[in-house]
Motif scaffolding. Structure first.
Motif, mmCIF file in Angstrom:
data_model
loop_
_atom_site.group_PDB
_atom_site.id
_atom_site.type_symbol
_atom_site.label_atom_id
_atom_site.label_comp_id
_atom_site.label_asym_id
_atom_site.label_seq_id
_atom_site.Cartn_x
_atom_site.Cartn_y
_atom_site.Cartn_z
ATOM 1 N N ASP A 1 26.842 -7.503 -5.403
ATOM 2 C CA ASP A 1 27.886 -8.361 -5.967
ATOM 3 C C ASP A 1 28.184 -8.063 -7.424
ATOM 4 O OD1 ASP A 1 25.704 -9.468 -7.180
ATOM 5 O OD2 ASP A 1 26.142 -11.542 -6.597
ATOM 6 N N ALA A 2 27.323 -7.276 -8.075
ATOM 7 C CA ALA A 2 27.635 -6.892 -9.458
ATOM 8 C C ALA A 2 27.013 -5.535 -9.769
ATOM 9 C CB ALA A 2 27.115 -7.944 -10.440
ATOM 10 N N LEU A 3 27.751 -4.758 -10.551
ATOM 11 C CA LEU A 3 27.230 -3.457 -10.991
ATOM 12 C C LEU A 3 27.722 -3.176 -12.403
ATOM 13 C CD1 LEU A 3 25.796 -0.705 -10.347
ATOM 14 C CD2 LEU A 3 28.039 0.138 -9.626
ATOM 15 N N HIS A 4 26.782 -2.866 -13.269
ATOM 16 C CA HIS A 4 27.147 -2.374 -14.596
ATOM 17 C C HIS A 4 26.594 -0.964 -14.735
ATOM 18 C CE1 HIS A 4 26.726 -2.541 -19.281
ATOM 19 N NE2 HIS A 4 27.729 -1.783 -18.896
ATOM 20 N N MET A 5 27.492 -0.058 -15.023
ATOM 21 C CA MET A 5 27.139 1.347 -15.139
ATOM 22 C C MET A 5 27.496 1.770 -16.557
ATOM 23 S SD MET A 5 28.521 4.195 -12.475
ATOM 24 C CE MET A 5 28.143 5.927 -12.655
ATOM 25 N N ARG A 6 26.494 1.995 -17.362
ATOM 26 C CA ARG A 6 26.722 2.428 -18.748
ATOM 27 C C ARG A 6 26.365 3.905 -18.869
ATOM 28 N NH1 ARG A 6 26.395 0.814 -24.146
ATOM 29 N NH2 ARG A 6 28.012 -0.659 -23.546
ATOM 30 N N ILE A 7 27.384 4.684 -19.125
ATOM 31 C CA ILE A 7 27.153 6.109 -19.351
ATOM 32 C C ILE A 7 27.051 6.323 -20.857
ATOM 33 C CG2 ILE A 7 28.085 8.449 -19.023
ATOM 34 C CD1 ILE A 7 29.840 7.122 -16.740
ATOM 35 N N SER A 8 26.067 7.058 -21.272
ATOM 36 C CA SER A 8 25.926 7.400 -22.683
ATOM 37 C C SER A 8 25.831 8.912 -22.797
ATOM 38 C CB SER A 8 24.659 6.759 -23.263
ATOM 39 O OG SER A 8 24.424 7.249 -24.574
ATOM 40 N N GLY A 9 26.677 9.470 -23.631
ATOM 41 C CA GLY A 9 26.550 10.911 -23.801
ATOM 42 C C GLY A 9 27.817 11.588 -24.210
ATOM 43 N N GLN A 10 27.817 12.879 -23.903
ATOM 44 C CA GLN A 10 28.761 13.785 -24.533
ATOM 45 C C GLN A 10 30.121 13.776 -23.858
ATOM 46 O OE1 GLN A 10 26.914 17.510 -25.263
ATOM 47 N NE2 GLN A 10 28.455 18.123 -26.748
ATOM 48 N N SER A 11 31.143 13.822 -24.676
ATOM 49 C CA SER A 11 32.511 13.974 -24.198
ATOM 50 C C SER A 11 32.906 15.446 -24.256
ATOM 51 C CB SER A 11 33.455 13.158 -25.092
ATOM 52 O OG SER A 11 34.767 13.681 -25.026
ATOM 53 N N ILE A 12 33.407 15.945 -23.136
ATOM 54 C CA ILE A 12 33.894 17.327 -23.121
ATOM 55 C C ILE A 12 35.182 17.431 -23.933
ATOM 56 C CG2 ILE A 12 34.782 19.193 -21.665
ATOM 57 C CD1 ILE A 12 33.151 17.938 -19.341
ATOM 58 N N MET A 13 36.064 16.464 -23.703
ATOM 59 C CA MET A 13 37.405 16.576 -24.274
ATOM 60 C C MET A 13 37.420 16.366 -25.789
ATOM 61 S SD MET A 13 39.125 17.631 -21.833
ATOM 62 C CE MET A 13 38.634 17.896 -20.136
ATOM 63 N N ALA A 14 36.470 15.616 -26.308
ATOM 64 C CA ALA A 14 36.414 15.434 -27.764
ATOM 65 C C ALA A 14 36.285 16.788 -28.448
ATOM 66 C CB ALA A 14 35.245 14.529 -28.140
ATOM 67 N N TYR A 15 35.615 17.716 -27.760
ATOM 68 C CA TYR A 15 35.470 19.062 -28.309
ATOM 69 C C TYR A 15 36.591 19.985 -27.842
ATOM 70 C CZ TYR A 15 33.878 23.828 -28.857
ATOM 71 O OH TYR A 15 33.831 25.161 -29.169
ATOM 72 N N MET A 16 36.876 19.909 -26.535
ATOM 73 C CA MET A 16 37.727 20.921 -25.913
ATOM 74 C C MET A 16 39.222 20.620 -26.023
ATOM 75 S SD MET A 16 36.919 22.236 -22.083
ATOM 76 C CE MET A 16 38.099 23.225 -21.209
ATOM 77 N N ARG A 17 39.572 19.355 -25.853
ATOM 78 C CA ARG A 17 40.994 18.990 -25.907
ATOM 79 C C ARG A 17 41.156 17.629 -26.576
ATOM 80 N NH1 ARG A 17 43.709 19.322 -20.184
ATOM 81 N NH2 ARG A 17 45.546 18.630 -21.322
ATOM 82 N N PRO A 18 40.939 17.574 -27.901
ATOM 83 C CA PRO A 18 41.004 16.284 -28.604
ATOM 84 C C PRO A 18 42.342 15.578 -28.397
ATOM 85 C CG PRO A 18 40.260 18.057 -30.075
ATOM 86 C CD PRO A 18 40.629 18.701 -28.779
ATOM 87 N N SER A 19 43.384 16.339 -28.057
ATOM 88 C CA SER A 19 44.712 15.723 -27.920
ATOM 89 C C SER A 19 44.777 14.714 -26.778
ATOM 90 C CB SER A 19 45.766 16.808 -27.692
ATOM 91 O OG SER A 19 45.496 17.510 -26.489
ATOM 92 N N ILE A 20 43.883 14.818 -25.801
ATOM 93 C CA ILE A 20 43.980 13.851 -24.700
ATOM 94 C C ILE A 20 43.025 12.674 -24.867
ATOM 95 C CG2 ILE A 20 44.723 15.683 -23.101
ATOM 96 C CD1 ILE A 20 42.044 15.161 -21.627
ATOM 97 N N MET A 21 42.298 12.636 -25.980
ATOM 98 C CA MET A 21 41.433 11.484 -26.239
ATOM 99 C C MET A 21 42.306 10.262 -26.514
ATOM 100 S SD MET A 21 38.275 12.594 -26.085
ATOM 101 C CE MET A 21 37.194 11.526 -27.052
ATOM 102 N N THR A 22 41.860 9.108 -26.034
ATOM 103 C CA THR A 22 42.559 7.877 -26.386
ATOM 104 C C THR A 22 41.880 7.301 -27.628
ATOM 105 O OG1 THR A 22 41.129 6.351 -25.210
ATOM 106 C CG2 THR A 22 42.837 7.456 -23.919
ATOM 107 N N ALA A 23 42.430 6.220 -28.132
ATOM 108 C CA ALA A 23 41.848 5.586 -29.322
ATOM 109 C C ALA A 23 40.406 5.155 -29.048
ATOM 110 C CB ALA A 23 42.688 4.392 -29.726
ATOM 111 N N ASN A 24 40.097 4.846 -27.782
ATOM 112 C CA ASN A 24 38.768 4.320 -27.462
ATOM 113 C C ASN A 24 37.775 5.374 -26.991
ATOM 114 O OD1 ASN A 24 39.514 1.618 -27.988
ATOM 115 N ND2 ASN A 24 40.584 1.578 -26.026
#
Lengths: 733, 154
Positions: free
Chosen positions: A462-485
């Protein structure tokens, strides 16, 4: 169905001949050797000066049909699938089809008539199927019109079969080859209606690849094999700590060594030795005294990275990818909460063909020959580094010896150009050593995941919280598609909806969020991208919840999947295929399941494994896929079977660790991969439901590991939550 | 100057004797069908036949080879007519990117020369070449089919 007869005909398989040897001998003499007999050499086609019918189709007077392919071919087989789609609408004789690769400069000169050449995200076929089919249909119409005009009859009275145009009423017929030149002058039709896939006779069939024979006698010239008169070889070495700098090197110490021509600073972080051969360049580079400024990351290790990510598991700041209800509230109220932390390490693409590019720079012009998945971006990188107008540059694309996403970036094109620019007028083949390829990769990102789930009174999730912590590919590879968040691509396979990467479960209270933590190791798009770790996290944890509820994992999933019929259909197909509810596995053999949606397709796997004295044996995998349409079933089968090799190599062995800021694994002796002796039987079920076009090259990789890990739990009672398995003792349970 | 017998021809090369045979074959003799994959005899992309035995040429220095040793590369394997392994590889569409396949074919043809009817386990144990595309199922099927063909013919 004549496909079997055709592909076994002597004219196809009998082409392997002594000419293969002659091609090699040609290379020995310094000739620029392309393919030799079949398929037709790319250059020879261009030189034949036969007018095209349109951008996609060239037909020679002997009725040979050359289909132009704009997307990269790196083993995935889309070259053949795309040709089938064009040929289907063209209604030509498939036996007469050859191919030609499109070069990005030509694409640019022709106002991108071939559109996007980028080849990633399992998009080669699904991203271009419509316009390549239109291209084939338009060419057919123009060819028929050309014949009809010649006969003075309405085109509508003519029919076509296998490239032969017939006017029944007057008993006349001709071939595509005879009218192709006239067709070139005819205006393309408007209002094309494409065939219904159920009427396909060329597409949808298990055609052999068009690009096989020169792979079997050694005559295919990969980028690594390029030879040109006067060519030199460059081997670079960049600061092994990413982001560090090249401080100094002592060129004099090696410049007298045999064959060494130049020792060069390439850029802020890279030195290269240029010599007459690979081995002499390598020998000198190994002997070259180099001083590095390792920079601020010199003390980073796998442990410090893990610590950085662990902090993100409970950090307040988050970027939400999927939210329904109130997961945190429901979990706080529940008395049946299960929690687990998972982790997925860095992986290297490790394609068999290492990074290379051959560049010839002159003050007026610059050309590159070699592998790339992004031909147009490579051309831009080449021109930029060359300091020349893009009009004066060209990238001559080669078929690629494996890539898996590694050649979606162009830093190596820049590097090769910066080297060649220092040796004007001389072609320079830049080749990385395997060691350089291993420590200067663009790695599958490192992430951890904390999952918390709760069961209601009836044992439902009935409930699931999934917290992913770690590296963003796009922050390095394609910063243009990053959103503000944050990085939206992080949530592959976990999105609330959509046609690309949607989660297959309905959970009343759901929160999936990401705490971005970017270590200095450079990430990249590794076949399957973020779907890989997300599927491990979710599919293994769903199994954990099923176990907690004391419900069969298939039954547990079904209850969550009622609103996701396509996801469920492939899961059911895989389960049925392995006999989940109908047959007992052999003594000592245990089963596991996983499903996911990615790259527009629905995939599932069921695995049978045994664990004896701590040793895992994977016996059998049943994989089910719904990619909407199947253009070439035997190529789809090859991609899916191969996906298990890639995915299970990562699960069993794949791990790039960091010490003193640098990647530790330098070759296959420390970065092991699966070999034939560990290969399970893979049974492929395709259930194309139509109405959408999904990709095939990547999605299945993501279910390989979780299906096997869930079976490992069934066999041992052990939850493996951190990959790779080589680090885990399965011996005591 | 060193002399090598490659594909039935004696060639002379002026190369440092610590140069691996792979690079002598590729860069000095000019036969690029034999591939570089790892340089440490792990992957098998560089496999050639040395006196009929599959040998990883990337870790074998030139000094270890003499004119008496018969070296056969992929270019020499099917020089007259395609080897049954090459035929079967075409029929089963074994190759994906193809880069490792020359080494696979050299390893498979050597295995079959020594063991004309290998079991599945023999093949799994003997063919240790790396393929990242994942052609292993078709490699296995290909070796079995080639064995069948060669046995029937013999």
């Amino acid at each position: 169905m004549t496909m079997q007869q055709r592909t076994n005909s002597p004219s196809r398989t009998g082409r392997l001949s002594r000419r293969g040897f002659l091609a090699g001998a040609g290379a020995a003499a310094g000739a620029f050797s392309f393919g030799f007999s079949f398929p037709l050499p790319v250059r020879a086609v261009a030189q034949a000066a036969v007018k095209e019918v349109n951008a996609w189709v060239v037909i020679q007077p002997d009725d040979t049909v050359i289909i132009r392919i704009a997307r990269a071919e790196m083993g995935q087989g889309s070259l053949t699938g795309l040709a089938q789609l064009v040929a289907e609408e063209l209604e030509c004789d498939w036996d007469k089809v050859r191919f030609e690769l499109v070069e990005p400069g030509e694409n640019r000169r022709r106002d991108r008539v071939w559109r996007d050449q980028s080849t990633g995200g399992s998009r080669a076929i699904r991203g271009s199927q419509e316009y390549v089919r239109m291209g084939g249909a338009a060419a057919r119409s123009m060819l028929v019109q050309a014949a009809a005009q010649g006969w003075g009859v309405p085109a509508g009275q003519c029919t076509v079969a296998k490239g032969v145009i017939t006017h029944q009423a007057s008993g006349r017929s001709t071939t595509y080859g005879a009218v192709a030149e006239v067709a070139n002058g005819i205006a393309p039709p408007t209002g094309i209606t494409l065939k219904d896939p159920k009427d396909w006779t060329i597409a949808g069939q298990p055609a052999k690849r068009l690009d096989t024979l020169d792979k079997l006698d050694g005559s295919l010239v990969y980028g690594m094999d390029i030879a040109m008169p006067g060519m030199l070889v460059a081997i670079p070495k960049a600061c092994p700590v990413h982001g560090g700098k090249l401080k100094s090197f002592d060129a004099a110490a090696v410049s007298g060594m045999r064959g060494v021509k130049h020792v060069l600073r390439v850029d802020d972080e890279t030195v290269a030795v240029v010599a007459d051969t690979f081995w002499r360049a390598k020998t000198a580079l190994d002997a070259l005294p180099i001083e590095w400024d390792n920079g601020p990351n010199a003390n980073v290790s796998s442990e410090t990275i893990a610590e950085m990510l662990r902090e993100g598991l409970s950090a307040e700041t988050e970027y939400v990818g999927n939210r329904a209800g109130d997961a945190k509230g429901a979990l706080a109220r529940s008395s049946r909460v299960i929690e687990a932390d998972y982790g997925f390490p860095y992986q290297n693409h490790a394609p068999m063909e290492v990074i290379n590019a051959t560049v010839l720079w002159t003050p007026e012009r610059c050309e590159m020959w070699g592998p790339t998945q992004v031909a147009e971006a490579a051309l831009t990188a080449l021109a930029t580094a060359a300091g020349l107008p893009v009009e004066n540059c060209e990238v001559h694309v080669k078929r690629i010896g494996g890539s898996f996403g590694r050649r979606l970036t162009t830093e190596y094109v820049t590097m090769a150009t910066l080297i060649a620019k220092q040796v004007p007028g001389t072609p320079v083949k830049m080749m990385w050593t395997r060691e350089e390829d291993m420590v200067q990769g663009r790695y599958h990102p490192v992430t951890q995941c904390r999952l918390r789930g709760s069961l209601d009174a009836d044992g439902n999730l009935d409930a699931l919280h999934m917290r992913i912590s770690g590296q963003s590919i796009m922050a390095y590879m394609r910063p243009s598609i990053m959103t503000a968040n944050g990085d939206p691509v992080t949530f592959q396979g976990l999105m609330p909806d959509g046609a690309e990467m949607a989660i297959g479960y309905t959970i009343p209270n759901l929160l999936i969020d990401h705490a971005m933590r970017n270590p200095h190791i450079r990430p990249g798009a590794w076949r399957g991208v973020n779907l890989n770790q997300n599927a491990v996290y979710l599919e293994c944890f769903i199994d954990e919840m099923a176990q907690a509820a004391n419900v069969d994992p298939l039954v547990f999933r079904r209850k969550l999947m009622a609103n996701h019929p396509k996801h469920l259909a492939v899961l059911e197909a895989a389960a049925k295929g392995i006999g989940w509810e109908t047959t007992k596995p052999p003594e000592g053999v245990h089963r596991g399941l996983a499903q996911v949606m990615g790259f527009g397709s629905y995939v599932a796997a069921a695995a049978e494994v045994s664990v004896s004295a701590g040793r895992l044996k994977i016996h059998r995998i049943v994989a089910a896929t719904d990619p909407g349409y199947v253009v070439n079933p035997q190529q789809v089968e090859a991609q899916i079977a191969g996906s298990f090799v890639y995915g299970l190599s990562a699960m069993l062995y794949g791990e790039c660790t960091v010490k003193d800021g640098r990647i530790e694994q330098e070759n296959f002796d420390t970065y092991n991969v699966m070999r034939l002796d560990e290969m399970p039987v893979v049974e492929v079920i395709t259930v194309p439901s139509g109405g959408f076009w999904g990709g095939v090259g990547e999605p299945t990789i993501a279910v390989a590991a979780p299906a096997v890990l869930n079976a490992v739990f069934a066999a041992t009672g052990k939850r493996v939550r951190n990959l790779p398995l080589k680090n885990i003792d399965l011996g005591t349970s | 100057m060193a002399k090598l017998n490659i594909n039935g021809k004696v060639v002379e090369v002026d190369v440092e004797e610590d140069t691996p045979l792979l690079w002598v074959i590729r860069e000095h003799v000019g036969l690029t069908g034999t591939k570089y994959g790892c340089g440490v005899a792990q992957c098998g992309a560089c496999t050639v036949h040395l006196d009929g035995v599959a040998t990883r040429s990337c870790a074998l220095p030139l000094s270890a080879v003499t004119e008496e040793n018969r070296i056969v590369t992929i270019e020499g394997l099917g020089a007259e007519t395609p080897h049954p392994v090459q035929q079967v590889w075409a029929e089963l569409d074994v190759a994906q990117c193809g880069y490792c396949q020359v080494g696979m074919i050299m390893a498979a043809s050597s295995l079959l020369a020594q063991n004309p009817s290998p079991s599945d386990d023999d093949i799994r144990a003997e063919i240790t070449n790396i393929c990242r595309c994942g052609t292993y199922p078709r490699v296995l099927a290909g070796v079995k089919l080639a064995a069948e063909r060669m046995t029937n013919r013999g």
